[in-house]
Design an enzyme around this catalytic site. Structure first.
Site, PDB file in Angstrom:
ATOM      1  N   ASP A  75      44.015  40.264  37.287  1.00 27.82           N
ATOM      2  CA  ASP A  75      43.775  39.147  36.383  1.00 27.82           C
ATOM      3  C   ASP A  75      42.469  39.401  35.630  1.00 27.82           C
ATOM      4  OD1 ASP A  75      42.770  36.373  35.546  1.00 27.82           O
ATOM      5  OD2 ASP A  75      44.728  35.880  36.380  1.00 27.82           O
ATOM      6  N   ILE A  76      42.426  39.076  34.342  1.00 33.72           N
ATOM      7  CA  ILE A  76      41.210  39.340  33.559  1.00 33.72           C
ATOM      8  C   ILE A  76      40.096  38.340  33.853  1.00 33.72           C
ATOM      9  CG2 ILE A  76      42.409  40.552  31.697  1.00 33.72           C
ATOM     10  CD1 ILE A  76      42.126  37.980  30.012  1.00 33.72           C
TER      11      ILE A  76
ATOM     12  N   HIS B 149      54.519  34.428  35.866  1.00 37.59           N
ATOM     13  CA  HIS B 149      53.622  35.321  36.602  1.00 37.59           C
ATOM     14  C   HIS B 149      53.162  34.646  37.880  1.00 37.59           C
ATOM     15  CE1 HIS B 149      51.093  33.075  33.716  1.00 37.59           C
ATOM     16  NE2 HIS B 149      50.083  33.199  34.577  1.00 37.59           N
ATOM     17  N   LEU B 150      53.134  35.439  38.939  1.00 37.01           N
ATOM     18  CA  LEU B 150      52.678  34.983  40.246  1.00 37.01           C
ATOM     19  C   LEU B 150      51.218  35.358  40.399  1.00 37.01           C
ATOM     20  CD1 LEU B 150      53.256  33.976  43.208  1.00 37.01           C
ATOM     21  CD2 LEU B 150      53.706  36.384  43.750  1.00 37.01           C
TER      22      LEU B 150
END
Length: 175
Positions: free
Chosen positions: A69-70, A138-139
Site C-alpha cells: 500500500d502506498i 482490493h483486500l
C-alpha cells in the site's frame, strides 16, 4: 442507537449492505460479460504491469496480484487485488466466494513470507462503497494492528459501515 450506528457493540454491523447478488453486475468468473480491464483504473494498470513504480510481490495465484500500500497503516500493509476489474465488494455474488477465499489466503501467505506469523494481530478486510479510495476490489492486509494510530483504527475498524473483514464478506456471500 448510537452504539449500533458506530459499530461499538462488537458484533458485525447488521445494516452493512453487502449482499449476495443473484447475478453479476461488473464481473463474474468465466463470463464474457465481465469487464476485465479498465484503462482508467490504477489497479487494473498495476495488475497489467503498466505501473512500473509499483513492485508486484510474489503471488502464487494467477488471477491475483499483491503489492504494498502506498500509505501504509502499519509495518506490513499489502493489497491483494484481482487482475480482472471488479468495482467493489458490493459487486460480488456467490460465484466470487472462491476468489475472496483465495485473496485471504494470499494475504496470509504474503505476511508469512515477510516473517509475520502472529495472525491474532492482523487486520484483513475490504472498504465498502462509498468509502473506497480506488474503485477496484482490493483486500487490505495489515499487521501488526497494534501499531495503528488513531486514524487507522477508525479507517480499518472491523465490520463497520465502511470496512468489513474477509470472513464477514464470505458469510454474507454464502447466504
Amino acid at each position: 442507537m448510537a452504539e449500533k450506528q458506530a459499530g461499538l457493540a462488537g458484533e458485525p454491523n447488521p445494516d452493512c449492505t453487502v449482499t449476495a447478488k443473484a447475478g453479476p453486475e461488473v464481473s463474474s468468473p468465466g463470463t464474457s460479460e465481465s469487464r476485465d480491464y479498465d484503462s482508467n483504473c490504477v489497479f487494473c494498470r498495476v495488475a497489467a504491469g503498466q505501473e512500473p513504480e509499483t513492485e508486484l510481490l510474489y503471488c502464487e495465484n494467477k488471477d491475483l496480484v499483491c503489492f504494498k500500500d502506498i500509505k501504509p497503516a502499519a509495518l506490513h500493509h499489502y493489497l491483494v487485488v484481482p487482475k480482472k476489474h471488479i468495482g467493489s465488494c458490493k459487486d460480488l455474488n456467490k460465484d466470487h466466494i472462491e476468489m475472496v477465499e483465495s485473496m485471504v489466503t494470499v494475504g496470509k501467505t504474503i505476511l508469512e513470507r515477510n516473517n509475520f506469523t502472529d495472525f491474532t494481530d492482523v487486520r484483513m478486510g475490504f472498504h465498502v462503497p462509498p468509502f473506497c479510495s480506488v474503485s477496484h476490489l482490493h483486500l487490505h492486509v495489515i499487521a501488526p494492528a497494534k501499531e495503528f494510530g488513531f486514524l487507522s483504527r477508525v479507517v480499518y475498524r472491523r465490520d463497520s459501515y465502511w470496512f468489513i473483514t474477509g470472513d464477514y464478506l464470505l458469510e454474507k456471500l454464502r447466504k
